[in-house]
Write an enzyme that holds these catalytic residues in place. Structure first.
Site, mmCIF file in Angstrom:
data_model
loop_
_atom_site.group_PDB
_atom_site.id
_atom_site.type_symbol
_atom_site.label_atom_id
_atom_site.label_comp_id
_atom_site.label_asym_id
_atom_site.label_seq_id
_atom_site.Cartn_x
_atom_site.Cartn_y
_atom_site.Cartn_z
ATOM 1 N N LYS A 58 25.177 30.139 53.632
ATOM 2 C CA LYS A 58 25.382 30.648 52.257
ATOM 3 C C LYS A 58 25.788 29.520 51.318
ATOM 4 O O LYS A 58 25.437 29.525 50.135
ATOM 5 C CB LYS A 58 26.415 31.766 52.223
ATOM 6 C CG LYS A 58 25.831 33.140 52.414
ATOM 7 C CD LYS A 58 25.264 33.328 53.745
ATOM 8 C CE LYS A 58 24.021 33.880 54.138
ATOM 9 N NZ LYS A 58 23.788 33.967 55.568
ATOM 10 N N GLY A 122 36.814 29.946 78.811
ATOM 11 C CA GLY A 122 37.423 31.126 79.420
ATOM 12 C C GLY A 122 36.447 31.770 80.386
ATOM 13 O O GLY A 122 35.241 31.799 80.148
ATOM 14 N N ILE A 192 17.063 35.066 59.379
ATOM 15 C CA ILE A 192 17.491 33.662 59.424
ATOM 16 C C ILE A 192 16.360 32.736 58.977
ATOM 17 O O ILE A 192 16.567 31.805 58.188
ATOM 18 C CB ILE A 192 18.001 33.308 60.848
ATOM 19 C CG1 ILE A 192 19.302 34.087 61.119
ATOM 20 C CG2 ILE A 192 18.244 31.806 60.992
ATOM 21 C CD1 ILE A 192 19.878 33.901 62.510
ATOM 22 N N VAL A 245 2.452 31.435 67.335
ATOM 23 C CA VAL A 245 2.370 30.005 67.645
ATOM 24 C C VAL A 245 2.105 29.840 69.138
ATOM 25 O O VAL A 245 2.795 30.426 69.971
ATOM 26 C CB VAL A 245 3.673 29.287 67.232
ATOM 27 C CG1 VAL A 245 3.635 27.828 67.664
ATOM 28 C CG2 VAL A 245 3.879 29.391 65.726
ATOM 29 N N GLY A 278 14.876 34.526 66.844
ATOM 30 C CA GLY A 278 15.866 35.493 67.319
ATOM 31 C C GLY A 278 16.931 34.826 68.171
ATOM 32 O O GLY A 278 16.892 33.620 68.426
ATOM 33 N N ARG A 279 17.908 35.630 68.552
ATOM 34 C CA ARG A 279 19.027 35.123 69.343
ATOM 35 C C ARG A 279 19.209 36.006 70.572
ATOM 36 O O ARG A 279 18.832 37.170 70.571
ATOM 37 C CB ARG A 279 20.305 35.106 68.488
ATOM 38 C CG ARG A 279 20.175 34.154 67.289
ATOM 39 C CD ARG A 279 21.391 34.183 66.400
ATOM 40 N NE ARG A 279 22.602 33.711 67.034
ATOM 41 C CZ ARG A 279 22.952 32.423 67.153
ATOM 42 N NH1 ARG A 279 22.159 31.469 66.692
ATOM 43 N NH2 ARG A 279 24.083 32.086 67.738
ATOM 44 N N ASP A 319 27.973 40.014 69.101
ATOM 45 C CA ASP A 319 26.572 39.722 69.435
ATOM 46 C C ASP A 319 26.272 39.868 70.922
ATOM 47 O O ASP A 319 25.111 40.013 71.304
ATOM 48 C CB ASP A 319 26.229 38.278 69.032
ATOM 49 C CG ASP A 319 25.937 38.128 67.549
ATOM 50 O OD1 ASP A 319 26.199 39.073 66.792
ATOM 51 O OD2 ASP A 319 25.437 37.052 67.152
ATOM 52 N N HIS A 451 29.426 49.384 31.997
ATOM 53 C CA HIS A 451 28.256 48.875 31.285
ATOM 54 C C HIS A 451 28.608 47.571 30.581
ATOM 55 O O HIS A 451 29.685 47.483 29.975
ATOM 56 C CB HIS A 451 27.811 49.912 30.238
ATOM 57 C CG HIS A 451 26.683 49.416 29.397
ATOM 58 N ND1 HIS A 451 25.391 49.338 29.873
ATOM 59 C CD2 HIS A 451 26.655 48.936 28.117
ATOM 60 C CE1 HIS A 451 24.616 48.852 28.913
ATOM 61 N NE2 HIS A 451 25.353 48.600 27.836
HETATM 62 C C1 FAD Z 1 21.990 30.695 60.464
HETATM 63 C C2 FAD Z 1 22.700 32.000 60.663
HETATM 64 C C3 FAD Z 1 23.090 32.736 59.561
HETATM 65 C C4 FAD Z 1 23.766 33.940 59.733
HETATM 66 N N1 FAD Z 1 24.135 34.635 58.632
HETATM 67 C C5 FAD Z 1 24.794 35.807 58.774
HETATM 68 C C6 FAD Z 1 25.233 36.524 57.643
HETATM 69 O O1 FAD Z 1 25.043 36.101 56.499
HETATM 70 N N2 FAD Z 1 25.901 37.690 57.837
HETATM 71 C C7 FAD Z 1 26.129 38.186 59.097
HETATM 72 O O2 FAD Z 1 26.723 39.259 59.216
HETATM 73 N N3 FAD Z 1 25.723 37.523 60.188
HETATM 74 C C8 FAD Z 1 25.073 36.346 60.060
HETATM 75 N N4 FAD Z 1 24.696 35.660 61.173
HETATM 76 C C9 FAD Z 1 24.991 36.236 62.490
HETATM 77 C C10 FAD Z 1 26.460 35.979 62.861
HETATM 78 O O3 FAD Z 1 26.685 34.593 62.869
HETATM 79 C C11 FAD Z 1 26.758 36.580 64.218
HETATM 80 O O4 FAD Z 1 26.424 37.946 64.206
HETATM 81 C C12 FAD Z 1 28.242 36.445 64.534
HETATM 82 O O5 FAD Z 1 28.636 35.097 64.553
HETATM 83 C C13 FAD Z 1 28.546 37.077 65.896
HETATM 84 O O6 FAD Z 1 29.916 37.000 66.116
HETATM 85 P P1 FAD Z 1 30.502 36.944 67.599
HETATM 86 O O7 FAD Z 1 31.974 36.822 67.417
HETATM 87 O O8 FAD Z 1 29.955 38.042 68.400
HETATM 88 O O9 FAD Z 1 29.911 35.599 68.251
HETATM 89 P P2 FAD Z 1 29.930 34.084 67.802
HETATM 90 O O10 FAD Z 1 30.179 33.915 66.373
HETATM 91 O O11 FAD Z 1 28.696 33.491 68.374
HETATM 92 O O12 FAD Z 1 31.201 33.476 68.539
HETATM 93 C C14 FAD Z 1 31.299 33.425 69.929
HETATM 94 C C15 FAD Z 1 32.301 32.331 70.277
HETATM 95 O O13 FAD Z 1 32.615 32.424 71.663
HETATM 96 C C16 FAD Z 1 32.659 31.139 72.217
HETATM 97 N N5 FAD Z 1 32.451 31.276 73.665
HETATM 98 C C17 FAD Z 1 31.362 31.750 74.311
HETATM 99 N N6 FAD Z 1 31.573 31.784 75.643
HETATM 100 C C18 FAD Z 1 32.828 31.304 75.827
HETATM 101 C C19 FAD Z 1 33.632 31.085 76.972
HETATM 102 N N7 FAD Z 1 33.198 31.414 78.205
HETATM 103 N N8 FAD Z 1 34.865 30.558 76.821
HETATM 104 C C20 FAD Z 1 35.334 30.264 75.576
HETATM 105 N N9 FAD Z 1 34.627 30.449 74.453
HETATM 106 C C21 FAD Z 1 33.387 30.974 74.592
HETATM 107 C C22 FAD Z 1 31.577 30.399 71.478
HETATM 108 O O14 FAD Z 1 31.771 28.989 71.573
HETATM 109 C C23 FAD Z 1 31.784 30.913 70.068
HETATM 110 O O15 FAD Z 1 32.711 30.147 69.379
HETATM 111 C C24 FAD Z 1 24.038 34.427 61.040
HETATM 112 C C25 FAD Z 1 23.662 33.681 62.157
HETATM 113 C C26 FAD Z 1 23.011 32.481 61.974
HETATM 114 C C27 FAD Z 1 22.633 31.690 63.199
#
Ligand code: FAD
Length: 475
Positions: A58, A122, A192, A245, A278-279, A319, A451
């Site tokens: 952003k 962890g 994305i 692709v 995708g992810r 996620d 307005h």
């Molecule tokens: C380019 C991009 C733009 C995006 N824009 C948006 C947006 O505008 N709005 C929106 O809602 N979403 C957006 N997203 C999606 C959003 O980033 C994710 O949905 C969100 O980060 C998911 O949160 P999370 O906490 O599940 O996982 P994450 O943010 O992925 O965090 C997981 C964390 O766990 C850590 N971890 C994993 N395994 C271990 C372990 N075994 N021990 C210790 N640490 C660990 C990782 O290192 C990481 O820090 C975007 C994603 C991308 C890639």
């Protein structure tokens, strides 16, 4: 000696760090373990969202939009800028500064709420036992009553176009280009891909988006998606649909991507490739041999509607579990789980999660699309209102797009709201709140909107659902 907690969260992205803070607010002794490392080796809380996703994207979208507007729109305001030029290094430094402020903010929030933030790896060993290995240290045991898994997701790599970390990159790499590439190929026309493609397009790159599906933004209400595509094409974004692709190769001219569509096989040569297909859930080395947590066929941690895994007192959010990969969805799951662990009543309303695509114009929606309602056989009525007739949008020089309100034909309850246009991501909040409270179109009609504001388009769209729009001809 092992440490002990009421709650240990693995992962400090928006799902995990919010869960840890709420657990502490609920009086539970909580810890949050996170292994994130930046390119320079520094550690940071905040996960993908703060370090490599929502926030940096952003920041760059805003800078690139301002640059674009300085060139393309300021003149119509009567503002002449003779030599608007770009300093990418400064743009990137601004982005990094914002990220740093926000990630340091999480460390401060942990401290203020009494959450123990632990940086390192962890691993869940079994119910009640987590192994923690600090960066550069040796593993130790943590005992805990509850575990919340919030390990997030990772980008999917294409076999035909492997990442090289420099010219063929994932979304994180695409946020770090140090100069504007002449030609960019984006594989994947989803949220994305479109956002990152927009950044580099606005800064002057020729951007080609290659999307395997025939339909543009299949998950978006198709009237809105078509309108958005029309604007993107007009801005010069080259979107090729139904194009798969098949191979890539590097030559003296750049990287050539071969792709196949209904008309045969083609190729394009570009300087940078952004793979945004995708992810996938990330659970690498998250479980010890006795953890016993079930994953589904696609690798997501299996949970019920309250984010419980199959192992008692082990929960998973964000996620890494089913549902849209969105930061706010993960955060709400984190809050729900922390409240449930504390014995409170809590739930997530999965029916009204807002989605936003931060392109220009922005796209935002919540609830069901017209296509879904047709498929479900629900009787509905539609009201829409174009920003072209909204005074504030005109003043902003951003009058493209529309608001569309869909309500039940039987009881008038709002079923979905879809927007393409200025500040759509902010406007959708009103619709989410309305739907959360089961509002009717009439409720929106009878709500006073200031307005001149963009929100009047929401008001008028609700009025139009009953053919009572005041500033448009009702059809
Ligand atoms: C380019 C991009 C733009 C995006 N824009 C948006 C947006 O505008 N709005 C929106 O809602 N979403 C957006 N997203 C999606 C959003 O980033 C994710 O949905 C969100 O980060 C998911 O949160 P999370 O906490 O599940 O996982 P994450 O943010 O992925 O965090 C997981 C964390 O766990 C850590 N971890 C994993 N395994 C271990 C372990 N075994 N021990 C210790 N640490 C660990 C990782 O290192 C990481 O820090 C975007 C994603 C991308 C890639």
């Amino acid at each position: 000696m092992s440490q002990s907690f009421d709650v240990v969260v693995i992962g400090a992205g928006p799902a995990g760090y919010v869960a840890a803070i709420r657990a502490a607010q609920n009086g539970l002794k909580s810890a949050c373990i996170d292994e994130w490392k930046n390119r320079d080796g520094s550690t940071a809380f905040g996960g993908t969202c703060l370090n490599a996703g929502c926030i940096p994207s952003k920041a760059l979208l805003e800078s690139s939009e301002l640059y674009h507007r300085a060139h393309a729109e300021f003149a119509s305001h009567g503002i002449r800028i003779e030599h608007a030029s770009m300093d990418i290094a400064k743009m990137q430094a601004r982005k990094s500064g914002i990220v740093k402020q926000l990630t340091s903010g999480i460390a401060a929030l942990f401290k203020a709420n009494g959450v123990t933030g632990l940086q390192g790896h962890g691993r869940m060993l079994g119910a009640g036992r987590v192994e923690y290995t600090p960066h550069g240290g040796s593993p130790g045991l943590i005992e805990t009553r509850s575990v919340i898994l919030a390990s997030g997701s990772a980008p999917i790599e294409l076999k035909a176009v492997p990442f090289d970390g420099k010219d063929v990159v994932d979304s994180w790499g695409a946020l770090e280009f140090v100069e504007v590439p002449k030609r960019v190929g984006v594989i994947g026309g989803g949220v994305i891909g479109l956002e990152l493609g927009s950044v580099w397009k606005r800064l002057g790159a020729e951007v080609t988006v290659i999307e395997a599906l025939d339909q543009f933004l299949y998950m978006v209400d198709q009237q809105i998606a078509k309108e958005a595509l029309r604007h993107f094409k007009r801005q010069g974004l080259d979107v090729r649909l139904g194009a798969k692709v098949t191979a890539s190769r590097r030559g003296t001219e750049g990287i050539t991507l071969d792709y196949a569509d209904a008309n045969g096989t083609h190729s394009i040569t570009v300087d940078k490739v952004i793979v945004a297909v995708g992810r996938r859930p990330y659970t690498q080395d998250l479980f010890g041999p006795d953890a016993g947590v079930r994953l589904d066929q696609r690798g997501f941690i299996e949970v019920d509607h309250e984010c419980r895994t199959n192992v008692p007192n082990v929960w998973a959010v964000g996620d890494a579990v089913r549902g849209p990969m969105l930061a706010h969805k993960g955060s709400e799951e984190g809050v729900m789980v922390a409240d449930l662990i504390a014995g409170q009543v809590a739930e997530v309303n999965y029916e009204v999660i807002p989605s936003v695509i931060y392109t220009a114009p922005e796209i935002a929606w919540t609830g069901r699309t017209e296509e879904q309602l047709k498929q479900d056989g629900v009787a509905y009525k539609v009201g829409s209102f174009n920003f072209a007739a909204n005074g504030r949008a005109k003043a902003l020089e951003q009058a493209a797009g529309l608001v569309k309100v869909i309500a039940s034909a039987e009881d008038d309850r709002i079923l979905g709201v879809h927007i393409v246009g200025p500040m759509a991501g902010e406007l959708i909040a009103e619709a989410v709140l309305a739907m959360e409270f089961s509002a009717s179109a009439e409720d929106l009609q009878r709500t006073i909107h200031a307005h001149p504001t963009l929100s009047e388009a929401m008001h008028e769209a609700a009025l139009a659902a009953d053919k009572r729009a005041l500033h448009a001809i009702n059809k």
